[in-house]
Design a protein around this motif. Structure first.
Motif, PDB file in Angstrom:
ATOM      1  N   LYS A   1      35.089  18.342  24.352  1.00  0.00           N
ATOM      2  CA  LYS A   1      35.111  17.431  25.479  1.00  0.00           C
ATOM      3  C   LYS A   1      35.849  18.068  26.655  1.00  0.00           C
ATOM      4  O   LYS A   1      36.957  18.556  26.500  1.00  0.00           O
ATOM      5  N   VAL A   2      35.213  18.074  27.795  1.00  0.00           N
ATOM      6  CA  VAL A   2      35.782  18.746  28.969  1.00  0.00           C
ATOM      7  C   VAL A   2      36.335  17.734  29.955  1.00  0.00           C
ATOM      8  O   VAL A   2      35.722  16.704  30.205  1.00  0.00           O
ATOM      9  N   ALA A   3      37.496  18.013  30.493  1.00  0.00           N
ATOM     10  CA  ALA A   3      37.963  17.256  31.650  1.00  0.00           C
ATOM     11  C   ALA A   3      38.161  18.243  32.784  1.00  0.00           C
ATOM     12  O   ALA A   3      38.862  19.236  32.632  1.00  0.00           O
ATOM     13  N   ALA A   4      37.504  17.979  33.898  1.00  0.00           N
ATOM     14  CA  ALA A   4      37.617  18.880  35.036  1.00  0.00           C
ATOM     15  C   ALA A   4      38.498  18.240  36.091  1.00  0.00           C
ATOM     16  O   ALA A   4      38.152  17.210  36.637  1.00  0.00           O
ATOM     17  N   LEU A   5      39.640  18.838  36.332  1.00  0.00           N
ATOM     18  CA  LEU A   5      40.525  18.301  37.365  1.00  0.00           C
ATOM     19  C   LEU A   5      40.312  19.084  38.640  1.00  0.00           C
ATOM     20  O   LEU A   5      41.091  19.942  39.009  1.00  0.00           O
ATOM     21  N   LEU A   6      39.167  18.812  39.271  1.00  0.00           N
ATOM     22  CA  LEU A   6      38.849  19.543  40.489  1.00  0.00           C
ATOM     23  C   LEU A   6      39.433  18.828  41.688  1.00  0.00           C
ATOM     24  O   LEU A   6      39.613  19.394  42.740  1.00  0.00           O
ATOM     25  N   GLU A   7      39.696  17.561  41.513  1.00  0.00           N
ATOM     26  CA  GLU A   7      40.258  16.800  42.616  1.00  0.00           C
ATOM     27  C   GLU A   7      41.088  15.686  42.013  1.00  0.00           C
ATOM     28  O   GLU A   7      40.664  15.044  41.061  1.00  0.00           O
ATOM     29  N   LEU A   8      42.243  15.452  42.545  1.00  0.00           N
ATOM     30  CA  LEU A   8      43.066  14.373  42.026  1.00  0.00           C
ATOM     31  C   LEU A   8      42.596  13.059  42.619  1.00  0.00           C
ATOM     32  O   LEU A   8      42.261  12.977  43.792  1.00  0.00           O
ATOM     33  N   GLY A   9      42.574  12.044  41.758  1.00  0.00           N
ATOM     34  CA  GLY A   9      42.221  10.717  42.257  1.00  0.00           C
ATOM     35  C   GLY A   9      40.759  10.568  42.618  1.00  0.00           C
ATOM     36  O   GLY A   9      40.426   9.950  43.623  1.00  0.00           O
ATOM     37  N   ALA A  10      39.865  11.130  41.782  1.00  0.00           N
ATOM     38  CA  ALA A  10      38.435  10.961  42.034  1.00  0.00           C
ATOM     39  C   ALA A  10      38.083   9.478  41.970  1.00  0.00           C
ATOM     40  O   ALA A  10      38.410   8.802  41.010  1.00  0.00           O
ATOM     41  N   GLY A  11      37.435   8.980  43.013  1.00  0.00           N
ATOM     42  CA  GLY A  11      37.008   7.591  43.019  1.00  0.00           C
ATOM     43  C   GLY A  11      38.070   6.599  43.462  1.00  0.00           C
ATOM     44  O   GLY A  11      37.830   5.401  43.438  1.00  0.00           O
TER      45      GLY A  11
END
Lengths: 258, 247
Positions: free
Chosen positions: B93-103
């Motif tokens: 399972k992947v979590a991509a933290l490309l941007e904080l606070g997506a959505g």
């Protein structure tokens, strides 16, 4: 197709929370809250009553109720569709940063506008009863008509939202097109006033069939045309397949193009 | 088994050079439909023939100048983008933290946004609700959590986003330069959390400009240069070579 639907089902919690976000954000801090979504159809209704019932004297009993029966589902259709057309572009920051099936975004637009419509139905019923009308068991068909409209709108939304990513012109075309469509649909005039030789404009207009079905169950208290609904169901399913495949073919580009 | 494997991966971007009528329906029908344009000068290869494996539990640091393809690489691993050539295989399972606070929505409260953000990042509703208190305390925002986040300072906003991010419990974590948030004390707390991830054997891919962090903290370094893997291996060596070339 089945896969797409399963995918959407798997993401139902997300869809639900995004719809709630949409609704909460829209009315947070306003005094009337959700009632604002009812004000717009009411204003429209008042204008049409003034113009057609008082100025032009179109003779129709309970005209305000007739108007409202059509305006409310139309508002769901047209706001839903124009918001959905923008939904992929508008959620670009999310699509670029998180892996999500993008078909949920038009669905959220249609869904949040559907909630508005659902919430306005009790008000509509109060309105109907206060005019001394008594809707009865044809109302049981409401969920079916509702479902057909949902599938029909969502199919168009899939097509338009995916095309709008590359052809931004659609963002300007769609609202104009919806306005023309509104006037061609028997919402503020009954179908019987359409001259015989222009009937095709109503017969081949899916939204006219839908709106007339709503008028049948709420206003005329009768069963809508079953062949009409059957054709509409078939059309919606075909459009849904087209919508999903068109969307699928384009979705890989979304993260780059929005 | 490798957690992440890229084989011969290339990704091209089309440039959007503003031409009169370039992106309209009209030009699409009049020009593009009949002469499919794919001029080489309109195409940029953001990544070219990239091969590498990341073993389970390994921490990899990716370095390179701006525009070298680091973020594109993370987006390919997280399936946001599809490669034009080659394959990307990911196990876990992947979590991509490309941007904080997506959505995040500015009108909604911190609490509401935590729930939205958590579900967007792949948690279930009950998971996020059970972690809610922990997330709020980690962000040190207990007092303001029911205020709309448009009233937050940018530091508070980032802390909240980061706090959600470190509380999703994926097997593979992709991080794009989001570590530098908050004050020194918060940064330390974040590092503790990252060390904990490392200890429990999570696979991490980290894009950063913090060379010291790559040297001291990663198991492996990858240097990307104009879309090509320039060097890969011992983080100390990679950082040294990169620093020599660019500084």
């Amino acid at each position: 197709m089945i896969n797409r639907l399963l995918q959407i089902y798997r993401y139902r919690a997300l869809i639900q929370i995004l719809i709630i976000r949409e609704l909460k954000a829209r009315y947070r801090g306003t005094f009337l809250g959700f009632l604002w979504s009812f004000v717009n159809p009411l204003v429209l209704m008042a204008i049409y009553v003034l113009v057609f019932s008082i100025y032009l004297r179109m003779d129709m009993e309970n005209y305000p109720v007739f108007l409202l029966c059509g305006i409310l589902p139309w508002a769901w259709f047209s706001s839903g569709l124009s918001e959905a057309t923008l939904s992929i572009i508008g959620n670009g920051s999310l699509i670029k940063k998180v892996y999500l099936p993008s078909e949920i975004f038009p669905l959220v637009s249609i869904g949040s506008n559907m909630v508005h419509y659902l919430l306005s139905i009790p008000i509509l019923l109060i309105f109907i009863v206060s005019f001394g009308m008594e809707p009865s068991w044809p109302l049981l068909l409401l969920p079916l008509i509702f479902l057909i409209q949902f599938v029909f709108t969502y199919s168009l939304a899939l097509i338009l939202s995916s095309l709008a990513v590359q052809f931004r012109d659609l963002l300007h075309i769609v609202p104009n097109f919806l306005m023309i469509w509104f006037f061609l649909t028997p919402i503020f005039y009954p179908m019987t006033l359409v001259p015989e030789k222009y009937r095709a404009l109503v017969d081949f207009n899916p939204m006219a069939q839908l709106i007339m079905a709503y008028q049948d169950i709420f206003f005329y208290n009768r069963i809508p045309s079953i062949p009409g609904l059957a054709v509409l169901t078939g059309l919606s399913c075909v459009l849904l397949v087209i919508g999903f495949s068109l969307f699928e073919a384009r979705k890989d580009l979304f993260a780059e193009e929005v | 088994m490798a957690a992440i494997e890229l084989k011969g991966v290339s990704k091209k971007y089309r440039r959007h050079i503003e031409r009169p009528l370039a992106t309209t329906l009209k030009s699409y029908f009049l020009r593009d439909l009949w002469h499919r344009r794919d001029d080489s000068k309109d195409v940029i290869w953001a990544l070219h023939n990239v091969d590498f494996k990341v073993g389970q539990g390994t921490t990899v640091g990716i370095i390179g100048r701006n525009g070298s393809g680091k973020s594109t690489l993370l987006k390919l691993i997280s399936r946001i983008l599809k490669p034009d050539v080659g394959t990307v295989t990911v196990h876990g399972k992947v979590a991509a933290l490309l941007e904080l606070g997506a959505g995040f929505h500015p009108e909604l409260t911190g609490r509401e946004n935590v729930i939205i953000n958590g579900i967007i990042l792949g948690l279930t509703k009950s998971e996020i609700k059970s972690k809610l208190d922990e997330i709020i305390d980690f962000a040190e925002l207990r007092e303001y959590i029911d205020d709309p986040i448009r009233t937050y300072s940018s530091g508070m906003y980032m802390r909240l986003g980061f706090s959600v991010a470190v509380h999703i419990d994926p097997e593979i974590l992709l991080i794009d330069e989001v570590l530098a948030v908050g004050d020194a004390a918060f940064t330390r707390k974040c590092m503790d959390r990252m060390n904990h991830f490392k200890k429990v054997g999570k696979t991490m891919v980290l894009v950063t400009h913090d060379l010291r962090m790559v040297r001291s903290w990663c198991d492996e370094g990858i240097w990307l240069n104009r879309g090509v893997v320039q060097m890969q291996g011992n983080p100390g060596d990679v950082v040294e070579a990169y620093a020599k070339e660019t500084l």
